[in-house]
Design a protein around this motif. Structure first.
Motif, PDB file in Angstrom:
ATOM      1  N   MET A   1      45.747  51.427  24.298  1.00  0.00           N
ATOM      2  CA  MET A   1      46.917  50.588  24.413  1.00  0.00           C
ATOM      3  C   MET A   1      47.486  50.356  23.005  1.00  0.00           C
ATOM      4  SD  MET A   1      47.365  46.721  25.970  1.00  0.00           S
ATOM      5  CE  MET A   1      46.736  47.170  27.545  1.00  0.00           C
ATOM      6  N   ARG A   2      48.790  50.410  22.898  1.00  0.00           N
ATOM      7  CA  ARG A   2      49.450  50.228  21.608  1.00  0.00           C
ATOM      8  C   ARG A   2      49.266  48.800  21.114  1.00  0.00           C
ATOM      9  NH1 ARG A   2      53.747  53.856  20.346  1.00  0.00           N
ATOM     10  NH2 ARG A   2      54.983  52.079  19.643  1.00  0.00           N
ATOM     11  N   ASP A   3      49.202  48.654  19.792  1.00  0.00           N
ATOM     12  CA  ASP A   3      48.980  47.341  19.177  1.00  0.00           C
ATOM     13  C   ASP A   3      50.041  46.324  19.576  1.00  0.00           C
ATOM     14  OD1 ASP A   3      46.652  48.102  17.942  1.00  0.00           O
ATOM     15  OD2 ASP A   3      47.587  48.487  15.994  1.00  0.00           O
ATOM     16  N   ALA A   4      51.291  46.752  19.704  1.00  0.00           N
ATOM     17  CA  ALA A   4      52.364  45.832  20.066  1.00  0.00           C
ATOM     18  C   ALA A   4      52.117  45.234  21.453  1.00  0.00           C
ATOM     19  CB  ALA A   4      53.715  46.541  20.019  1.00  0.00           C
ATOM     20  N   PHE A   5      51.668  46.061  22.396  1.00  0.00           N
ATOM     21  CA  PHE A   5      51.359  45.552  23.725  1.00  0.00           C
ATOM     22  C   PHE A   5      50.174  44.596  23.681  1.00  0.00           C
ATOM     23  CE2 PHE A   5      53.653  49.367  25.353  1.00  0.00           C
ATOM     24  CZ  PHE A   5      54.585  48.685  26.119  1.00  0.00           C
ATOM     25  N   LYS A   6      49.152  44.948  22.894  1.00  0.00           N
ATOM     26  CA  LYS A   6      47.989  44.068  22.757  1.00  0.00           C
ATOM     27  C   LYS A   6      48.405  42.711  22.199  1.00  0.00           C
ATOM     28  CE  LYS A   6      44.562  47.660  21.878  1.00  0.00           C
ATOM     29  NZ  LYS A   6      43.654  48.213  20.859  1.00  0.00           N
ATOM     30  N   THR A   7      49.259  42.728  21.196  1.00  0.00           N
ATOM     31  CA  THR A   7      49.744  41.470  20.610  1.00  0.00           C
ATOM     32  C   THR A   7      50.451  40.631  21.660  1.00  0.00           C
ATOM     33  OG1 THR A   7      49.994  42.466  18.423  1.00  0.00           O
ATOM     34  CG2 THR A   7      51.308  40.496  18.873  1.00  0.00           C
ATOM     35  N   GLY A   8      51.381  41.244  22.361  1.00  0.00           N
ATOM     36  CA  GLY A   8      52.157  40.511  23.366  1.00  0.00           C
ATOM     37  C   GLY A   8      51.314  40.012  24.517  1.00  0.00           C
ATOM     38  N   ILE A   9      50.453  40.858  25.020  1.00  0.00           N
ATOM     39  CA  ILE A   9      49.615  40.460  26.155  1.00  0.00           C
ATOM     40  C   ILE A   9      48.626  39.382  25.735  1.00  0.00           C
ATOM     41  CG2 ILE A   9      47.823  41.260  27.751  1.00  0.00           C
ATOM     42  CD1 ILE A   9      49.415  43.931  27.898  1.00  0.00           C
ATOM     43  N   GLY A  10      47.985  39.570  24.602  1.00  0.00           N
ATOM     44  CA  GLY A  10      47.028  38.565  24.131  1.00  0.00           C
ATOM     45  C   GLY A  10      47.678  37.211  23.916  1.00  0.00           C
ATOM     46  N   PHE A  11      48.828  37.228  23.263  1.00  0.00           N
ATOM     47  CA  PHE A  11      49.532  35.967  23.023  1.00  0.00           C
ATOM     48  C   PHE A  11      50.032  35.374  24.333  1.00  0.00           C
ATOM     49  CE2 PHE A  11      53.113  33.266  22.059  1.00  0.00           C
ATOM     50  CZ  PHE A  11      52.638  32.511  21.009  1.00  0.00           C
ATOM     51  N   GLY A  12      50.659  36.186  25.162  1.00  0.00           N
ATOM     52  CA  GLY A  12      51.219  35.692  26.421  1.00  0.00           C
ATOM     53  C   GLY A  12      50.173  35.130  27.364  1.00  0.00           C
ATOM     54  N   LEU A  13      49.056  35.834  27.507  1.00  0.00           N
ATOM     55  CA  LEU A  13      47.987  35.350  28.387  1.00  0.00           C
ATOM     56  C   LEU A  13      47.404  34.036  27.883  1.00  0.00           C
ATOM     57  CD1 LEU A  13      45.973  38.569  29.309  1.00  0.00           C
ATOM     58  CD2 LEU A  13      47.359  37.172  30.835  1.00  0.00           C
TER      59      LEU A  13
END
Length: 158
Positions: A1-13
């Motif tokens: 998974m791309r870092d940008a998605f990880k950032t967004g998902i981690g923060f959003g969750l």
């Protein structure tokens, strides 16, 4: 998974869980009204998802080291993950009696938070339990403080 998605998902969750559970506990303590709590969750799911997505967007832009695509991936992942996780709390609130719904919502939030943090730590090859304990303790502080504030609002303005 791309870092940008990880950032967004981690923060959003994480934000979605802690914000929504805090809101549920605080509004319930202050009003004991199912409709107010559900309305609050729906409002926070929309408004805070947009707010956090914009916050991630601006933060990523301000660093000056991310591509436009990566910035939008983090923005969209934050919005979608925050919106969806917040909306999952509607199910127990709509289907269960107030006290039970609040308890189930807190349990659901803690389960999501612990599970996400456990797998995040494992993916980073670090011991998961210190991270899980730290983040669960922060969430519990938010829950307790939200309840205290809700009780204060009820006793002062109710």
């Amino acid at each position: 998974m791309r870092d940008a998605f990880k950032t967004g998902i981690g923060f959003g969750l994480t934000s979605g869980i802690i914000t929504t559970v805090g809101l549920i506990v605080g509004l319930h303590a202050g009003t004991q009204s199912k409709i107010v709590v559900i309305g609050g969750v729906l409002s926070i799911a929309i408004a805070d998802a947009f707010s956090d997505a914009l916050g991630i967007h601006v933060a990523q832009e301000s660093q000056g080291r991310h591509s436009t695509r990566a910035i939008w991936e983090a923005t969209c992942a934050t919005f979608v993950s925050k919106l969806l996780v917040s909306l999952t709390f509607i199910v127990p609130l709509a289907l269960l009696a107030n006290e039970t719904a609040i308890a189930v919502s807190v349990a659901w939030g803690m389960l999501l938070l612990v599970t996400f943090n456990f797998y995040m730590a494992r993916a980073q090859h670090v011991r998961p339990w210190p991270i899980v304990a730290e983040h669960a303790a922060i969430a519990l502080c938010v829950i307790v403080l939200a309840h205290i504030v809700g009780d204060w609002v009820q006793s002062t303005f109710g």
